[in-house]
Design an enzyme around this catalytic site. Structure first.
Site, short mmCIF file in Angstrom:
data_model
loop_
_atom_site.label_atom_id
_atom_site.label_comp_id
_atom_site.label_asym_id
_atom_site.label_seq_id
_atom_site.Cartn_x
_atom_site.Cartn_y
_atom_site.Cartn_z
N GLY A 38 34.52 31.76 49.38
CA GLY A 38 33.22 31.20 49.05
C GLY A 38 32.25 31.20 50.22
N CYS A 66 35.12 18.92 54.62
CA CYS A 66 34.49 19.53 55.79
C CYS A 66 33.89 18.46 56.69
CB CYS A 66 33.39 20.48 55.37
SG CYS A 66 33.82 21.44 53.93
N GLY A 97 38.76 32.09 45.62
CA GLY A 97 40.05 32.13 44.94
C GLY A 97 40.81 30.82 44.95
N GLN A 109 32.70 26.00 42.27
CA GLN A 109 33.26 24.89 41.49
C GLN A 109 33.13 25.12 39.99
OE1 GLN A 109 34.89 22.16 42.61
NE2 GLN A 109 34.64 22.68 44.76
N THR A 120 40.32 47.49 55.46
CA THR A 120 41.38 47.77 54.51
C THR A 120 41.66 46.54 53.66
OG1 THR A 120 42.30 49.32 56.09
CG2 THR A 120 43.73 48.67 54.27
#
Ligand SMILES: *Cc1c(COP(=O)(O)O)cnc(C)c1O
Length: 393
Positions: free
Chosen positions: A72, A326, A202, A181, A239
């Site tokens: 995100g 956070c 994810g 969300q 990659t």
């Protein structure tokens, strides 16, 4: 009730689900370089292509519009910085957002301000919702980007995204939304909703950490993010993280498979919790009661300090949060709660319980059994609570 373990912090991160774990483990051995010409590389490419199809289908996009990222924060950074750079070339320097975005957006906007951009943060009012007329009034000749989150990570309020999208499209303004969300909790159709860019992570939908995507509508020009090889059409080189991408694709498919029944089941449990918790005196629900995520309950309890509340809940096996992860560790109250007009001392006593389809009625009742005595205990030691009681005697 016997001691239980209740995980109620799904807005912070989620457990990898069994089917996603299976895909993850089964693709960890797929090691061929997807860019190689031999068959082994082709196998890896097929894994990535099928994940891209799952992701596109989940939001009604085209596979060419899906770009895998590390999550995100990266997607938000890319959308804003990548578009700002294009705006600069066109002589546009105004960006509109809201006061209660995730820090991945807000701190990126702070950075853009230092680069000479103008940023307007719309108010979100007591209900945690933006007003369309205030967005319209904020638009300037040189507005090039509107970035408004689909649903808030702390208080769970869901914005009028289709209306914002329609307005931006009519006025030729690019519209990005952080849907981290919202995915899996709200039906998302990027075409019908006129969304130009959309961020997904994810680990909020039972996939591993470190993978996500940015949807970029065909025709939207933004700067490339990582220069290097030709991966992700040369826009985000490096990659590919094959196994995580495959797991993410599966998670997107599962998260969006049957949203209505998830909403029906989870919102019932959420409401059971909210109704029970609001019986505690001097408590309040933060954010609109109805226009909120099915798994989000955010409440304030006056005279209580959020961090202590979390510690005592944890001693009872309950994982929840206060403010956002956070900012925990800092003494500043949540910018989201301040944005909906709460006073500092009230904002300090917040509790976010974020549940999902795995939560049971027993889990909710267990939290409701433990919560009131914990709050009572904390209030008994609180000078602030003593003052509140005196003032209201
Ligand atoms: C968690 C979250 C992010 C950050 O996603 P990461 O994958 O952890 O970088 C961004 N926006 C919102 C709304 C979130 O909830």
């Amino acid at each position: 009730m016997e001691k239980r373990f209740v995980y109620a912090d799904n807005a912070a991160t989620t457990e990898i689900s069994k089917p996603v774990m299976d895909v993850l483990c089964n693709t960890l051995s797929v090691y061929g370089n997807p860019s190689s010409l031999y068959d082994l590389g082709g196998k890896s490419l097929m894994v990535i292509d099928s994940a891209r199809e799952q992701c596109a289908k989940a939001i009604n996009a085209d596979t060419k519009e899906i770009f895998f990222t590390s999550g995100g924060s990266e997607s938000d950074n890319w959308a804003i910085k990548g578009m700002a750079s294009v705006m600069q070339k066109k002589g546009k320097k105004h960006i509109i957002s809201t006061a209660f975005e995730h820090h991945a957006v807000l701190h990126t906007l702070d950075y853009m301000k230092k680069q000479g951009f103008d940023v307007t943060l719309l108010p979100v009012h007591e209900d945690g919702l933006v007003r369309l007329d205030e967005l319209k009034a904020a638009v300037r000749e040189d507005t090039g980007l509107v970035t408004i989150m689909f649903a808030n990570n702390e208080i769970g309020t869901i914005q009028p995204i289709a209306e914002i999208g329609a307005f931006c499209r009519e006025n030729g303004i690019v519209f990005h939304t952080d849907a981290v969300q919202a995915v899996g909790n709200v039906e998302i159709d990027v075409k019908a909703m006129n969304i130009d860019m959309l961020s997904v992570s994810g680990h909020k939908i039972h996939a591993p950490k470190g993978v996500g995507m940015l949807y970029i509508r065909k025709g939207i020009a933004i700067d490339n993010l990582i220069h290097g090889g030709g991966q992700e059409k040369g826009r985000r080189a490096g990659t590919e993280n094959i196994a995580s991408i495959a797991a993410f694709g599966k998670a997107m498919e599962l998260a969006t498979a049957d949203i209505p029944s998830k909403i029906a089941k989870v919102s019932k449990l959420r409401d059971r919790f909210i109704d029970g918790a609001l019986k505690i005196e001097r408590s309040r629900l933060n954010g609109d009661r109805d226009k909120r995520l099915c798994g989000n309950a955010n409440l304030c309890f006056e005279g209580v300090e959020g961090e202590s509340l979390l510690l005592l809940l944890d001693m009872n096996g309950i994982c929840a949060s206060s403010g956002s992860a956070c900012t925990s560790g800092s003494l500043d109250p949540s910018h989201v709660l301040l944005a909906i007009g709460l006073k500092h001392e009230v904002a300090h006593g917040s509790l976010r319980v974020s549940i999902n389809e795995n939560t049971t009625e027993e889990d909710i009742d267990y939290i409701l059994e433990k919560l009131p005595p914990i709050i009572e205990r904390l209030r008994a030691m609180s000078p602030l609570w003593e003052r509140i009681m005196k003032e209201n005697a």
